[in-house]
Design an enzyme around this catalytic site. Structure first.
Site, PDB file in Angstrom:
ATOM      1  CG  HIS A  43       5.205  45.218  62.245  1.00  0.00           C
ATOM      2  ND1 HIS A  43       4.328  46.281  62.220  1.00  0.00           N
ATOM      3  CD2 HIS A  43       4.441  44.127  62.417  1.00  0.00           C
ATOM      4  CE1 HIS A  43       3.083  45.830  62.368  1.00  0.00           C
ATOM      5  NE2 HIS A  43       3.131  44.530  62.484  1.00  0.00           N
ATOM      6  CD  GLU A  70       5.848  48.736  64.000  1.00  0.00           C
ATOM      7  OE1 GLU A  70       5.911  49.862  64.501  1.00  0.00           O
ATOM      8  OE2 GLU A  70       5.616  48.536  62.800  1.00  0.00           O
ATOM      9  CG  HIS A 190       1.281  53.929  59.036  1.00  0.00           C
ATOM     10  ND1 HIS A 190       1.168  53.874  57.674  1.00  0.00           N
ATOM     11  CD2 HIS A 190       1.271  52.642  59.457  1.00  0.00           C
ATOM     12  CE1 HIS A 190       1.061  52.618  57.293  1.00  0.00           C
ATOM     13  NE2 HIS A 190       1.144  51.846  58.349  1.00  0.00           N
TER      14      HIS A 190
HETATM   15  N1  PXP Z   1       4.234  52.492  63.201  1.00  0.00           N
HETATM   16  C1  PXP Z   1       3.535  51.352  63.065  1.00  0.00           C
HETATM   17  C2  PXP Z   1       2.738  50.854  64.221  1.00  0.00           C
HETATM   18  C3  PXP Z   1       3.571  50.616  61.862  1.00  0.00           C
HETATM   19  O1  PXP Z   1       2.877  49.466  61.745  1.00  0.00           O
HETATM   20  C4  PXP Z   1       4.363  51.087  60.802  1.00  0.00           C
HETATM   21  C5  PXP Z   1       4.455  50.313  59.529  1.00  0.00           C
HETATM   22  O2  PXP Z   1       5.030  49.064  59.780  1.00  0.00           O
HETATM   23  C6  PXP Z   1       5.082  52.293  60.997  1.00  0.00           C
HETATM   24  C7  PXP Z   1       4.987  52.969  62.199  1.00  0.00           C
HETATM   25  C8  PXP Z   1       5.965  52.867  59.934  1.00  0.00           C
HETATM   26  O3  PXP Z   1       5.200  53.284  58.837  1.00  0.00           O
HETATM   27  P1  PXP Z   1       5.907  53.705  57.498  1.00  0.00           P
HETATM   28  O4  PXP Z   1       6.581  52.479  56.951  1.00  0.00           O
HETATM   29  O5  PXP Z   1       4.784  54.187  56.635  1.00  0.00           O
HETATM   30  O6  PXP Z   1       6.898  54.783  57.834  1.00  0.00           O
END
Ligand code: PXP
Length: 237
Positions: A43, A70, A190
């Protein structure tokens, strides 16, 4: 089969804390793959506080599983994705200074912006995914943009899960059924963790991919990366 994509932003955060190259983001990505991860997610943010643009370029030819980028579709992000051509791009509605993503897209309000982007990325041969909550109308709008997949924003599930798993999963099962009926692929991410991932997968076994960063990297401090990835994959069987 539900693929596990490891989000390696936390590794970059740790590296950036000291300015050198320890831990080595590229090596960790390759080790994740070697230990069984079926994808790597990054990201990149405009301030490069975690993953840098240079990491994204270095990772692309090295990764042999699925590469997912992402982020918020600023012009800079769009140009980067079109140059790097990952397997998948996931569009997230974060402001640049946001700590982490904390909502899905309002696909109705941003319908024409997102539709244009889906066309741009699809024409470049990149699979598209839009980060959304469980609101049915907004999922229907996501489908109308031409997105290949949606990624369900699972933080509300993770928050309620310890107290009431049935109530926590219910809107996600409904949303997942709708996504399937609209002919789109389904990702989720997430705050997924060893505590809540198996229950999500048991209830939505047709998930294509989960993208997990924070909890997985925290678990690796105790279990080691290899064992951690093994444990997450067990939740997806
Ligand atoms: N999906 C997206 C779109 C995210 O922005 C994030 C965090 O960067 C995640 C998944 C992963 O989340 P986590 O770090 O809480 O596992």
């Amino acid at each position: 089969m539900t693929k596990l994509s490891v989000n390696i932003n936390k590794i970059a955060t740790l590296r950036n804390a000291r300015g050198g190259n320890n831990p080595d983001v590229l090596k960790v990505a390759l080790d994740c793959e070697r230990f069984g991860a079926e994808g790597i997610t990054v990201h990149p943010r405009p301030d490069e506080r975690h993953i840098r643009r240079s990491d994204v370029y270095a990772l692309r030819p090295a990764i042999s599983t699925e590469f997912n980028i992402e982020g918020y579709p600023s012009q800079e992000f769009i140009d980067l994705v079109l140059k790097v051509k990952p397997h998948q791009v996931t569009l997230v509605p974060d402001a640049p200074d946001q700590l982490t993503s904390n909502a899905g897209w309002d696909t109705k309000t941003h319908f024409s912006f997102l539709s244009d982007l889906m066309e741009t990325f699809s024409n470049a041969g990149i699979r598209t995914s839009i980060f959304v909550g469980t609101d049915k109308e907004l999922i229907e709008y996501a489908a109308k943009t031409g997105a290949d997949r949606v990624e369900l924003y699972t933080e509300p599930y993770a928050t309620l899960y310890p107290e009431n798993p049935e109530e926590a999963i219910a809107p996600f099962v409904e949303a997942a059924k709708l996504v399937r009926s609209l002919g789109m692929g389904l990702n989720a991410g997430h705050d997924l963790s060893l505590e809540n991932l198996k229950y999500m997968h048991d209830n939505i076994p047709w998930l294509d991919e989960v993208s997990i960063g924070h909890a997985l990297i925290c678990d690796a401090l105790y279990l080691g990366l290899e064992k951690t990835i093994e444990e997450y994959k067990k939740c997806l069987r």
